[in-house]
Design an enzyme around this catalytic site. Structure first.
Site, PDB file in Angstrom:
ATOM      1  N   GLY A   9       0.816  -1.220   0.000  1.00  0.00           N
ATOM      2  CA  GLY A   9       0.000   0.000   0.000  1.00  0.00           C
ATOM      3  C   GLY A   9       0.840   1.257   0.000  1.00  0.00           C
ATOM      4  N   ALA A  10       1.959   1.239  -0.706  1.00  0.00           N
ATOM      5  CA  ALA A  10       2.869   2.388  -0.703  1.00  0.00           C
ATOM      6  C   ALA A  10       2.322   3.580  -1.471  1.00  0.00           C
ATOM      7  CB  ALA A  10       4.232   1.982  -1.274  1.00  0.00           C
ATOM      8  N   SER A  11       1.258   3.377  -2.245  1.00  0.00           N
ATOM      9  CA  SER A  11       0.697   4.486  -3.025  1.00  0.00           C
ATOM     10  C   SER A  11      -0.238   5.364  -2.195  1.00  0.00           C
ATOM     11  CB  SER A  11      -0.064   3.945  -4.236  1.00  0.00           C
ATOM     12  OG  SER A  11      -1.113   3.084  -3.821  1.00  0.00           O
ATOM     13  N   GLY A  12      -0.594   4.926  -0.996  1.00  0.00           N
ATOM     14  CA  GLY A  12      -1.482   5.706  -0.141  1.00  0.00           C
ATOM     15  C   GLY A  12      -0.742   6.743   0.676  1.00  0.00           C
ATOM     16  N   ILE A  14      -0.361   7.133   4.038  1.00  0.00           N
ATOM     17  CA  ILE A  14       0.509   6.603   5.082  1.00  0.00           C
ATOM     18  C   ILE A  14       1.670   5.832   4.474  1.00  0.00           C
ATOM     19  CG2 ILE A  14       0.629   4.954   6.995  1.00  0.00           C
ATOM     20  CD1 ILE A  14      -2.207   5.777   7.752  1.00  0.00           C
ATOM     21  N   SER A 135      -5.421  -0.407  13.378  1.00  0.00           N
ATOM     22  CA  SER A 135      -6.299   0.747  13.548  1.00  0.00           C
ATOM     23  C   SER A 135      -6.798   0.819  14.982  1.00  0.00           C
ATOM     24  CB  SER A 135      -7.506   0.631  12.610  1.00  0.00           C
ATOM     25  OG  SER A 135      -8.504   1.579  12.920  1.00  0.00           O
ATOM     26  N   TYR A 148     -14.775  -3.656   9.258  1.00  0.00           N
ATOM     27  CA  TYR A 148     -13.428  -3.068   9.324  1.00  0.00           C
ATOM     28  C   TYR A 148     -12.809  -3.302  10.698  1.00  0.00           C
ATOM     29  CZ  TYR A 148      -9.726   0.462   8.877  1.00  0.00           C
ATOM     30  OH  TYR A 148      -8.519   1.118   8.837  1.00  0.00           O
TER      31      TYR A 148
END
Length: 240
Positions: A9-12, A14, A135, A148
């Site tokens: 998820g490096a494109s987000g 965080i 989370s 979630y």
């Protein structure tokens, strides 16, 4: 010695902040993304001045076999940052089965199976780190975010169990549990709703992606060398 870290998820927001922080510190990075190729291209431009090796890997981690594509592109490895995630809002009885399956694959099945495949690479080094971005809702749960909260809670159980299994091998496993973070995930909230959230947080503000990146940096460092199986809550005092 070169150290290589996989960030899913490096494109987000965080994930990108974690990538910049670790690149500044001299790490070489595998940068996973799903659909947002433009964000990864922009991130690579930001990382270029640090002079490391930055390898983009495209894969759909919400699918059952998506993690295998990531495994094929990993060579030397010192740490895994499980950061991929999407939120979901709505009442449980309205939850679509396909959405539920996708959430479970992305947040639970993929981190478990991807880690399973990559553990031998960490064992060969005699040390390593696995960090899961969970989370606040995995710690306490939230109405209208039952699915979630469920998958994020499962991530915390994964961390606590795996940390005991790998501790003797010098591999530490920890989680970071952010509260509300100023990223694209918050775009669905109105100004009034965001103000209400801020008023509930003792520090009176949302976290920045860099706050989360700093926490990851700490857990990767020797300063946390005797810390494993822990959940580092980064929430401004929202949940303690």
């Amino acid at each position: 010695m070169k150290k290589h870290v996989l960030i899913t998820g490096a494109s987000g927001g965080i994930g990108g902040a974690i990538a910049v922080k670790l690149a500044e510190e001299g790490y070489h990075l595998y940068l996973h993304y799903h659909e947002n190729k433009k964000a990864i291209e922009d991130l690579l431009v930001r990382l270029e001045p640090f002079g490391g090796e930055y390898i983009p890997i495209q894969a759909d981690l919400s699918s059952k076999k998506g993690y295998k594509k990531v495994v094929k592109n990993i060579f030397s490895l010192d740490a895994i940052i499980h950061n991929s995630g999407v939120s979901h809002y709505g009442l449980l009885y309205e939850l679509d089965d396909d959405v539920a399956e996708s959430l479970i694959n992305l947040h639970v099945a993929t981190p478990l199976l991807l880690t399973k495949q990559l553990i031998p690479k960490l064992l060969s080094k005699g040390s390593g780190n696995i960090i899961v971005i969970s989370s606040i809702w995995g710690q306490t749960g939230a109405a209208c975010e039952v699915a979630y909260s469920t998958v994020k809670g499962a991530q915390i159980a994964f961390v606590k169990a795996l940390s005991k299994e790998l501790a003797f091998n010098g591999i530490r496993v920890n989680a970071v549990a952010p509260g509300a973070v100023q990223t694209a995930m918050m775009k669905g909230f109105s100004f009034e709703e965001l103000e209400t959230i801020k008023n509930e947080i003792p520090m009176g503000k949302l976290a920045s992606p860099e706050n989360i990146a700093d926490s990851v940096s700490f857990l990767l460092s020797e300063k946390s060398s005797y810390i494993t199986g822990q959940v580092l809550a980064v929430n401004g005092g929202w949940y303690t």
